[in-house]
Design an enzyme around this catalytic site. Structure first.
Site, PDB file in Angstrom:
ATOM      1  N   ASP A  20       1.994   2.109   4.502  1.00  0.00           N
ATOM      2  CA  ASP A  20       1.480   3.318   3.850  1.00  0.00           C
ATOM      3  C   ASP A  20       1.324   4.383   4.943  1.00  0.00           C
ATOM      4  OD1 ASP A  20      -1.333   4.152   1.670  1.00  0.00           O
ATOM      5  OD2 ASP A  20       0.099   5.386   2.780  1.00  0.00           O
TER       6      ASP A  20
ATOM      7  N   LYS B 126       1.392  14.024   2.047  1.00  0.00           N
ATOM      8  CA  LYS B 126       0.715  14.974   2.929  1.00  0.00           C
ATOM      9  C   LYS B 126       1.691  15.877   3.696  1.00  0.00           C
ATOM     10  CE  LYS B 126      -3.354  12.043   3.127  1.00  0.00           C
ATOM     11  NZ  LYS B 126      -4.518  12.754   2.588  1.00  0.00           N
TER      12      LYS B 126
ATOM     13  N   TYR C  72      -7.247   2.716   2.578  1.00  0.00           N
ATOM     14  CA  TYR C  72      -7.209   3.374   1.273  1.00  0.00           C
ATOM     15  C   TYR C  72      -5.768   3.760   0.984  1.00  0.00           C
ATOM     16  CZ  TYR C  72      -7.967   6.980  -2.311  1.00  0.00           C
ATOM     17  OH  TYR C  72      -7.929   7.726  -3.464  1.00  0.00           O
TER      18      TYR C  72
HETATM   19  P1  KE4 Z   1      -2.986  11.085  -2.738  1.00  0.00           P
HETATM   20  O1  KE4 Z   1      -2.819  10.423  -4.068  1.00  0.00           O
HETATM   21  O2  KE4 Z   1      -4.414  11.563  -2.522  1.00  0.00           O
HETATM   22  O3  KE4 Z   1      -1.939  12.190  -2.484  1.00  0.00           O
HETATM   23  O4  KE4 Z   1      -2.693  10.007  -1.613  1.00  0.00           O
HETATM   24  C1  KE4 Z   1      -3.422   8.802  -1.618  1.00  0.00           C
HETATM   25  C2  KE4 Z   1      -3.410   8.197  -0.228  1.00  0.00           C
HETATM   26  C3  KE4 Z   1      -2.558   7.148   0.024  1.00  0.00           C
HETATM   27  N1  KE4 Z   1      -2.494   6.575   1.251  1.00  0.00           N
HETATM   28  C4  KE4 Z   1      -3.268   7.034   2.272  1.00  0.00           C
HETATM   29  C5  KE4 Z   1      -3.168   6.376   3.620  1.00  0.00           C
HETATM   30  C6  KE4 Z   1      -4.151   8.116   2.062  1.00  0.00           C
HETATM   31  O5  KE4 Z   1      -4.931   8.558   3.086  1.00  0.00           O
HETATM   32  C7  KE4 Z   1      -4.228   8.715   0.798  1.00  0.00           C
HETATM   33  C8  KE4 Z   1      -5.185   9.856   0.489  1.00  0.00           C
HETATM   34  N2  KE4 Z   1      -6.031  10.251   1.572  1.00  0.00           N
HETATM   35  C9  KE4 Z   1      -7.290  10.868   1.186  1.00  0.00           C
HETATM   36  C10 KE4 Z   1      -8.100  11.193   2.425  1.00  0.00           C
HETATM   37  N3  KE4 Z   1      -8.298  10.120   3.294  1.00  0.00           N
HETATM   38  C11 KE4 Z   1      -7.066  12.091   0.361  1.00  0.00           C
HETATM   39  C12 KE4 Z   1      -8.262  12.995   0.246  1.00  0.00           C
HETATM   40  C13 KE4 Z   1      -8.956  12.819  -1.075  1.00  0.00           C
HETATM   41  O6  KE4 Z   1      -9.001  11.673  -1.617  1.00  0.00           O
HETATM   42  O7  KE4 Z   1      -9.503  13.842  -1.565  1.00  0.00           O
END
Ligand code: KE4
Length: 447
Positions: free
Chosen positions: A261, A289, A154
């Site tokens: 990523d 993060k 993801y």
């Molecule tokens: P954000 O747009 O949520 O800040 O980041 C997206 C993203 C990009 N790349 C990786 C590897 C990620 O894990 C994420 C976002 N992770 C999720 C949880 N696995 C965020 C939690 C959520 O979607 O509420």
């Protein structure tokens, strides 16, 4: 899928239930990010009001040991005194200017010093933004359109990447029968993404080097390969020996841009992220993060010749009102300052103790369980395993995980409400917290 929450089940207390009922009338699913809605595990999500160290408290005053850590950012624990003091001081001097500030320079210097592949970088406000910009840059730099991603990974909610994505997409596909989960070729996994957009995304199994060779052999203008170097969004799945090296070599041979990523793994599994831990050198890296320390920060960076194509220097446009926000920069800086070699040794020790404890508790209860771990990120999969990709992850017993989740929650331990996510240990957790967690797990697993 209807908007009404499932019938009340274990989870939050009466105050959370009342808040959830009101929230569901105001926000889709009562939440601002789907996975928080407990669709995969059922019940009412506790509404949290306070965090301190390794603990959080909900609106009904219930205390939990926290292994969510806000999905990764809180590697130093909740409300770390140094972070709170720094953020308070910075906010008092002005929260945002829309103009360059010294803190952005200091933070850029710190990130570039820690991640050798990053010559130059740009801060944004989320991981999604970082990935969107990195892929736009890769397409501009190569003049090609195809993107290769891995099933179960993801990368945020940009259209081109909502194709067989992990995290909430994988969670909901299991929790809501009939959800748009497209088998096979790259068709959108979300409504609203035109097939024509998804058609430029190719999806191959994680850890399958032959599949990556085949997609390059098939040719067809691959602009970039994007990978979570340690997958976190199908649950934690480490790279097989040699897999990342093969991907890197294939990208170099074909002139495709390799994008790591590291939104989860960056500063999580090592100061230099997965690329530092495994000795690799992607062309571009996406971060998020941990570098925000609990505030909205993302970043993308890498080869100088690529980054110099970004506006205002070059033709690739990307912008953001709150990019490089000084308060968020200061939170990130204070968090990174806490992450020295001793910190990573401690995170690794605590992660190992938790993983071993969970595996032992499952063995004693004869419950099929395999725990995948890298450093302080781990996932207990309810399957005999091994779990090496999305297909094997999806063989896990998600109902068994849901029962385990609620068994832990009822015993004051909060973990991700999905089998397909990562648990996070922080510097605020103690060996005693881990022992208490393992005891709660043993009780929750006992038949
Ligand atoms: P954000 O747009 O949520 O800040 O980041 C997206 C993203 C990009 N790349 C990786 C590897 C990620 O894990 C994420 C976002 N992770 C999720 C949880 N696995 C965020 C939690 C959520 O979607 O509420």
């Amino acid at each position: 899928m209807n908007g009404a929450p499932r019938a009340a089940a274990p989870g939050g207390g009466p105050r959370s239930a009342a808040l959830y009922a009101e929230a569901c009338g105001l926000m889709p699913g009562g939440v601002n990010s789907p996975v928080r809605a407990y669709r995969a595990v059922g019940g009412t999500p506790p509404f949290l009001v306070r965090g301190e160290g390794a603990r959080v408290w909900d609106a009904d005053g219930r205390e939990y040991l926290d292994y969510l850590g806000s999905w990764g950012p809180l590697i130093a624990g909740h409300a770390h005194p140094a972070v709170v003091a720094a953020v308070t001081e910075t906010a008092a001097a002005g929260s945002s200017f829309g103009a360059p500030t010294p803190l952005e320079v200091e933070m850029a210097r710190a990130v570039a010093a820690a991640v050798p592949s990053i010559d130059m970088l740009r801060f944004v406000s989320s991981g999604t933004e970082a990935v969107m910009a990195a892929l736009r840059l890769a397409r501009a730099a190569t003049g090609r359109r195809s993107i290769v991603k891995f099933d179960g990974c993801y990368h945020g909610h940009a259209d081109a990447l909502l194709v067989k994505a992990g995290s909430g997409m994988m969670t909901l596909a299991h929790a809501s029968p009939g959800a748009r989960a497209q088998p096979g070729a790259a068709l959108p996994s979300s409504a609203g993404v035109p097939d024509e957009v998804a058609a430029w995304t190719r999806v191959v199994p994680f850890n399958d080097a032959d599949a990556v060779r085949a997609v390059f052999r098939a040719g067809g203008e691959i602009a970039a390969v994007i990978v979570e170097p340690v997958a976190g969004n199908m649950g934690v799945v480490p790279p097989a020996p040699g897999f990342l090296e093969t991907v890197q070599d294939l990208c170099r041979a074909a002139g495709a841009v390799l994008v790591f990523d590291e939104v989860i793994t960056g500063f999580r599994i090592a100061r230099g992220g997965a690329q530092g831990r495994y000795g690799l050198k992607p062309d571009l890296t996406c971060l998020g993060k941990v570098i925000g320390g609990g505030f909205p920060v993302g970043a993308y960076g890498g080869r100088r010749d690529l980054m110099q194509m970004i506006a205002p220097l070059g033709p690739v446009y990307q912008a953001g009102t709150l990019s490089g926000n000084p308060v968020a920069m200061r939170a990130g800086l204070e968090t990174l300052r806490l992450l020295d070699d001793a910190a990573y040794r401690r995170l690794d020790e605590l992660g190992a103790a938790l993983a071993d404890g969970l595996a032992g508790a499952a063995r004693r209860s004869s419950v099929p369980l395999v725990v995948n771990r890298v450093g302080s990120m781990l996932t207990p999969f309810f399957t005999a395993g091994p779990v090496t990709d999305a297909a094997s992850a999806q063989r896990a017993d998600v109902d068994g995980y849901a029962r385990f989740f609620h068994g832990l929650l009822a015993r004051g331990v909060m973990v991700p409400p999905s089998q397909f996510e990562a648990w996070f240990v922080s510097l605020a957790h103690t060996a005693g917290d881990v022992r208490r967690t393992v005891d709660a797990a043993a009780a929750a697993l006992a038949r």
